[in-house]
Scaffold this active site. Structure first.
Site, short mmCIF file in Angstrom:
data_model
loop_
_atom_site.label_atom_id
_atom_site.label_comp_id
_atom_site.label_asym_id
_atom_site.label_seq_id
_atom_site.Cartn_x
_atom_site.Cartn_y
_atom_site.Cartn_z
N SER A 105 0.79 -1.23 0.00
CA SER A 105 0.00 0.00 0.00
C SER A 105 0.82 1.28 0.00
O SER A 105 0.35 2.30 -0.47
CB SER A 105 -0.96 0.00 1.19
N HIS A 150 -5.32 -3.40 -2.64
CA HIS A 150 -4.97 -2.42 -3.68
C HIS A 150 -4.87 -3.04 -5.06
O HIS A 150 -4.46 -2.38 -6.01
CB HIS A 150 -3.66 -1.72 -3.32
N LYS A 168 -12.01 0.32 -1.24
CA LYS A 168 -11.10 1.03 -2.14
C LYS A 168 -11.67 1.03 -3.56
O LYS A 168 -12.61 1.77 -3.80
CB LYS A 168 -9.70 0.43 -2.00
C1 LIG Z 1 -6.82 -0.51 3.46
C2 LIG Z 1 -6.24 -1.84 3.70
C3 LIG Z 1 -6.85 -2.72 4.58
C4 LIG Z 1 -8.01 -2.32 5.44
O1 LIG Z 1 -9.19 -2.33 4.73
P1 LIG Z 1 -10.42 -1.48 5.31
O2 LIG Z 1 -11.59 -2.03 4.59
O3 LIG Z 1 -10.13 -0.06 5.00
O4 LIG Z 1 -10.46 -1.74 6.78
C5 LIG Z 1 -6.34 -3.99 4.70
N1 LIG Z 1 -5.25 -4.37 4.01
C6 LIG Z 1 -4.62 -3.54 3.17
C7 LIG Z 1 -3.43 -4.02 2.43
C8 LIG Z 1 -5.09 -2.25 3.00
O5 LIG Z 1 -4.45 -1.41 2.19
#
Ligand SMILES: *Cc1c(COP(=O)(O)O)cnc(C)c1O
Length: 380
Positions: A183, A211, A232
């Site tokens: 990320s 991602h 996302k």
């Molecule tokens: C954003 C993210 C999460 C968390 O997901 P949410 O739905 O925002 O709690 C988990 N793992 C990775 C790699 C992330 O980038």
């Protein structure tokens, strides 16, 4: 009110301030495309994870509204009690089809998914191998499980192989956990090699595709636990695990972050269904974030991107903050990322590219970075 508690909080905050690590919430109203409003200014955001701009897509919004009108604003209870409203199954089937697995289960968030999956599968006497750069919630879930946690150097398959040789035989069950796309760096995990190691050592592979989904699609055999987020690229909220039917059924019974929390609001699930549908059916649109990232790296003279995330590593935290301020003056919102999110001395600007960024804006941003930020020296 407790004076000693307030004193503790004040002194902790002062420490963060001194090292340029204090964070603040800034009210930011997002609207269609990549436009945001902050403190009276209109900015173009290159720091959202809404890679396909689906959170403001009319069809996604309409689906959220329709689901809310039909089923109400909240789920009312845990999914195992009465919170399993009819939309959940539709979403889980779409996700399982997209990922090519037997089944899927939706959690309250990605963070909750990782906090629940590992403790339900692993415990004392087991071992979990975690890429050191994996997301905070993978580390949290691993720790919570009570298994031995062994960190391996980022994407270092050779080191992981050696650690498996050394540790696997002593443990009961073994699991390898990684992000698919990292990320803060935007690079990808060597999933094929990790899957081969997992098979050789009878370890289970968990890959967090937060991602990657809808942006960098990789079909890799041997990933037993494919988790991710609906927050996302999908444009809604929630987390998911795609796995075999029996694993999902066990986790519905045993993952505490599934059992003991309220189901997601129907509107959120409605939006997620519309978002996943778009991802499943519009490959050309899904290719755009990566095309835009490539446009940027070419114009700046950076290495080609592996995902829609492009870091420019600047070193000290205050340098990253100054660069963020410079870009904000020019109308761009780009997040400065500082420790402890990234290792000490690697504070950076993190650019994320979305489907609806305008080419002219990407070029103007790239010019600024090339002329105003890079000449001051970049750490690579
Ligand atoms: C954003 C993210 C999460 C968390 O997901 P949410 O739905 O925002 O709690 C988990 N793992 C990775 C790699 C992330 O980038």
């Amino acid at each position: 009110m407790s004076q000693s508690l307030d004193d503790f909080a004040s002194s902790k905050l002062a420490g963060l301030e001194r090292s340029a690590l204090r964070r603040r919430l800034v009210t930011t109203a997002r609207s269609a495309g990549a436009q945001v409003a902050r403190g009276g200014a209109s900015l173009i955001s290159f720091s959202c994870n809404d890679y396909l701009n689906l959170s403001t897509d009319p069809a996604v919004i309409e689906a959220a509204v329709a689901a809310t009108r039909r089923y109400g604003a909240g789920a009312g209870s845990s999914r195992l009690v009465t919170g399993d409203h009819p939309l959940y199954r539709a979403l889980e089937q779409k996700l399982a089809a997209l990922k090519g697995t037997e089944d899927c289960m939706v959690f309250g968030s990605g963070y909750l998914a990782n906090s629940g999956i590992m403790p339900a599968l692993m415990g004392a006497g087991d071992v979990i191998f975690v890429d050191e750069w994996a997301h905070a919630c993978i580390h949290a879930g691993a720790k919570l499980s009570g298994a031995q946690v062994v960190r391996f150097a980022h994407n270092d398959v050779g080191q992981l192989a050696a650690l498996l040789e050394r540790e696997r035989g002593k443990a009961g069950r073994a699991l390898i956990a990684t992000d698919t796309v990292f990320s803060m760096d935007g690079d990808c995990a060597p999933l094929e090699a990790l899957a081969a190691l997992a098979a050789r050592h009878d370890a289970w592979l968990l890959a967090d595709d937060a991602h990657g989904l809808g942006v960098v699609e990789r079909k890799v055999r041997g990933v037993a636990l494919q988790m991710g987020t609906l927050s996302k690229s999908v444009g809604a909220y929630g987390g998911y695990l795609c796995a075999s039917a029996v694993v999902c059924e066990l986790l519905r019974n045993r993952a505490r972050s599934f059992v003991y929390t309220t189901g997601l609001p129907p509107g959120v699930i409605g939006a997620a269904i519309a978002g996943v549908e778009r991802i499943a059916t519009d490959a050309d649109y899904c290719a755009r974030p990566l095309q835009h990232a490539r446009m940027f790296t070419t114009a700046v003279g950076l290495p080609a991107p592996e995902s829609a995330i492009v870091p420019v590593i600047l070193g000290a935290a205050d340098r990253a903050l100054a660069a963020q301020a410079l870009l904000e003056q020019a109308g761009f919102l780009v997040a400065a990322i500082r420790p402890p999110t990234v290792p000490e001395g690697t504070a950076r600007l993190r650019f994320t590219f979305t489907a609806q960024h305008e080419v002219a804006d990407i070029q103007r941003l790239a010019d600024l970075v090339r002329r105003e930020i890079l000449p001051r020296g970049v750490l690579t």
